[in-house]
Write a protein that holds these residues in place. Structure first.
Motif, short mmCIF file in Angstrom:
data_model
loop_
_atom_site.label_atom_id
_atom_site.label_comp_id
_atom_site.label_asym_id
_atom_site.label_seq_id
_atom_site.Cartn_x
_atom_site.Cartn_y
_atom_site.Cartn_z
N ASN A 1 11.19 17.92 -8.11
CA ASN A 1 10.15 18.33 -8.58
C ASN A 1 9.80 19.65 -8.47
O ASN A 1 9.85 20.25 -7.11
CB ASN A 1 9.08 17.18 -8.08
CG ASN A 1 9.02 15.92 -8.51
OD1 ASN A 1 8.77 15.83 -10.02
ND2 ASN A 1 9.18 15.13 -7.75
N PRO A 2 9.67 20.69 -9.48
CA PRO A 2 9.18 22.09 -8.99
C PRO A 2 7.89 22.31 -8.35
O PRO A 2 6.86 21.36 -8.74
CB PRO A 2 9.08 22.76 -10.45
CG PRO A 2 8.76 21.59 -11.47
CD PRO A 2 9.21 20.17 -10.75
N LEU A 3 7.64 23.26 -7.79
CA LEU A 3 6.43 23.53 -7.12
C LEU A 3 5.27 23.87 -7.97
O LEU A 3 5.75 24.58 -9.20
CB LEU A 3 6.62 24.74 -6.08
CG LEU A 3 7.42 24.24 -4.87
CD1 LEU A 3 7.44 25.34 -4.03
CD2 LEU A 3 6.95 23.15 -4.16
N SER B 1 5.06 15.11 -2.67
CA SER B 1 6.40 14.84 -3.16
C SER B 1 6.38 15.14 -4.50
O SER B 1 7.54 15.36 -4.97
CB SER B 1 6.90 13.43 -2.74
OG SER B 1 5.72 12.72 -3.29
N ASN B 2 5.33 15.15 -5.11
CA ASN B 2 5.40 15.54 -6.75
C ASN B 2 5.45 17.13 -7.01
O ASN B 2 5.31 17.53 -7.99
CB ASN B 2 4.27 14.89 -7.46
CG ASN B 2 2.73 15.36 -6.73
OD1 ASN B 2 2.66 16.18 -6.14
ND2 ASN B 2 1.75 14.77 -7.34
N TYR C 1 1.04 -1.17 0.15
CA TYR C 1 0.06 0.02 0.00
C TYR C 1 0.85 1.30 0.05
O TYR C 1 1.91 1.27 0.84
CB TYR C 1 -0.98 0.08 1.26
CG TYR C 1 -1.61 -1.29 1.73
CD1 TYR C 1 -3.11 -1.22 1.41
CD2 TYR C 1 -1.06 -2.30 2.14
CE1 TYR C 1 -3.81 -2.32 1.82
CE2 TYR C 1 -1.67 -3.45 2.41
CZ TYR C 1 -3.08 -3.54 2.31
OH TYR C 1 -3.90 -4.71 2.67
N TRP C 2 0.68 2.03 -0.81
CA TRP C 2 1.48 3.34 -0.84
C TRP C 2 0.85 4.65 -1.31
O TRP C 2 -0.09 4.57 -2.15
CB TRP C 2 3.02 2.96 -1.55
CG TRP C 2 2.96 3.00 -3.07
CD1 TRP C 2 3.30 3.81 -3.98
CD2 TRP C 2 2.75 1.79 -3.62
NE1 TRP C 2 3.02 3.32 -5.32
CE2 TRP C 2 2.89 2.00 -5.16
CE3 TRP C 2 2.46 0.37 -3.49
CZ2 TRP C 2 2.97 1.20 -6.00
CZ3 TRP C 2 2.30 -0.46 -4.38
CH2 TRP C 2 2.56 -0.49 -5.63
N VAL C 3 1.38 5.79 -0.67
CA VAL C 3 0.94 7.09 -1.06
C VAL C 3 2.21 8.17 -1.22
O VAL C 3 3.27 7.76 -0.80
CB VAL C 3 0.16 7.90 0.05
CG1 VAL C 3 -1.20 6.75 0.14
CG2 VAL C 3 1.05 7.45 1.46
N PRO C 4 2.05 9.13 -1.81
CA PRO C 4 3.03 10.21 -1.95
C PRO C 4 3.57 10.80 -0.62
O PRO C 4 2.55 10.76 0.52
CB PRO C 4 2.60 11.59 -3.09
CG PRO C 4 1.10 11.10 -2.73
CD PRO C 4 0.95 9.73 -2.51
N THR C 5 4.85 10.91 -0.09
CA THR C 5 5.20 11.45 0.99
C THR C 5 4.84 12.91 0.90
O THR C 5 4.61 13.69 -0.20
CB THR C 5 6.69 11.40 0.93
OG1 THR C 5 7.49 12.00 0.01
CG2 THR C 5 7.07 9.77 1.52
#
Length: 364
Positions: free
Chosen positions: A357-359, A285-286, A90-94
């Motif tokens: 990754n840029p904001l 994190s993206n 199971y995973w999600v972005p940090t």
């Protein structure tokens, strides 16, 4: 009137398999304080075999790797799920905090995570996930507001909105989003729940033992013609019928409705930003400053008999499926920490997000 035995058995099976009322059981995890099982730029569903564009936090079976195929997870040496025979991942972005002073980033520790297994009312038979089934919910590229701040899981009512943020506060009447927000500069409140909405809230989530939480719902209709790996086309949302039930299309398999609940330890940052009711300091994190793009991934590593036993007889609710009796394989206490192929920086503060990754989104 004489009724044949086969007819009676068929009718009995239908009455047992269909669910007139929904039930659920929460799967809990054993995790080291503030940590997932592993973290880093890894996503064997969307980016198999290579470094992922952004960082994720992963829970579950130890056979997680850059590539996961077939029933590979079933051979995991350990898992941190409290049910021993669940070797799923199971995973999600940090989640990251951006300093309003110098713009640097600090990872927000996970507080804890639960996976709700919901067995919704249906005329279908709910079956265990086949090993290796890959599911993705949410859109990692989304930066525009959804149609509503509420969860919307009915495919007959327009755009599906499977992701929400919940913000428990000591003052239960505190508005979590700016009044009149249209979602372009701040999030959208849930019209039915003051504490939740789409996008990051603009206040400190300081509820007792309940900081910022993200909720991610996953579709529960599996199309076997698409197959285990085709995550873009293999899943759909059940359609409401009558009597409060929802069914899958003919030929599809109705599997449990998964719902991720992830709490983050945002309380440690509550004195590090000025609450103005308009902006907020957290970023995925993206690079997403809105929170609209959060998403969840799942690969099944369940022993099918164990999960089917839980589906058919474990209505534990929030007490946890680990409280149900006679679960095949029993329970598990291992925290099952795993190495990361592409770990995040160990520095407390970093100048760039993993993957550089840029904001994007609000205020950019």
């Amino acid at each position: 009137m004489r009724v044949s035995i086969p007819y009676l058995l068929t009718a009995l099976a239908a009455s047992v398999n269909a669910k007139d009322e929904g039930s659920y059981a929460v799967l809990r995890f054993n995790n080291v304080g503030g940590q997932f099982s592993t973290q880093g730029q890894m996503d064997p569903i969307v980016s198999p075999g290579v470094k992922s564009s952004h960082s994720h936090g992963i829970m579950g079976g130890s056979n997680f790797n850059l590539t996961v195929t077939g029933d590979q997870l079933l051979d995991s040496q350990c898992t941190n799920a409290k049910i021993l025979n669940d070797k799923s991942n199971y995973w999600v972005p940090t989640l990251w905090f951006q300093s309003p002073v110098n713009g640097t980033f600090k990872k927000v520790p996970m507080f804890y995570m639960n996976a709700y297994y919901k067995f919704d009312a249906t005329n279908d038979e709910i079956k265990a996930f086949p090993p290796g089934l890959k599911i993705v919910s949410g859109n990692a590229t989304k930066r525009t507001p959804p149609a509503t701040g509420a969860c919307q899981l009915d495919p007959t009512q327009g755009e599906i909105q499977p992701v929400q943020w919940t913000c428990p506060t000591q003052d239960s009447n505190l508005a979590r989003y700016p009044a009149g927000s249209d979602g372009t500069k701040a999030g959208l409140p849930d019209p039915n729940n003051l504490g939740s909405g789409a996008g990051f809230p603009v206040v400190n989530c300081d509820g007792y033992a309940s900081p910022l939480r993200q909720d991610i719902h996953m579709p529960s209709c599996y199309n076997p013609k698409a197959g285990l790996d085709d995550y873009r086309n293999n899943m759909g949302w059940p359609t409401p019928t009558s009597g409060g039930k929802a069914d899958c299309p003919e030929g599809w398999i109705h599997v449990p409705h998964l719902f991720f609940e992830v709490y983050y330890d945002t309380l440690q940052f509550q004195n590090d930003w000025d609450v103005d009711g308009k902006t907020q300091p957290f970023v995925l994190s993206n690079g997403d400053r809105t929170g609209y793009s959060s998403h969840g991934d799942f690969i099944s590593g369940w022993d099918e008999n164990t999960l089917q036993t839980i589906i058919d007889g474990c209505n534990a609710g929030s007490s946890g499926m680990d409280t149900c009796p006679d679960i095949p394989g029993g329970l598990n206490t291992d925290t099952c920490q795993m190495p990361s192929a592409f770990p995040d920086s160990t520095d407390e503060w970093v100048t760039q997000l993993p993957g550089n990754n840029p904001l994007s989104g609000w205020g950019v």
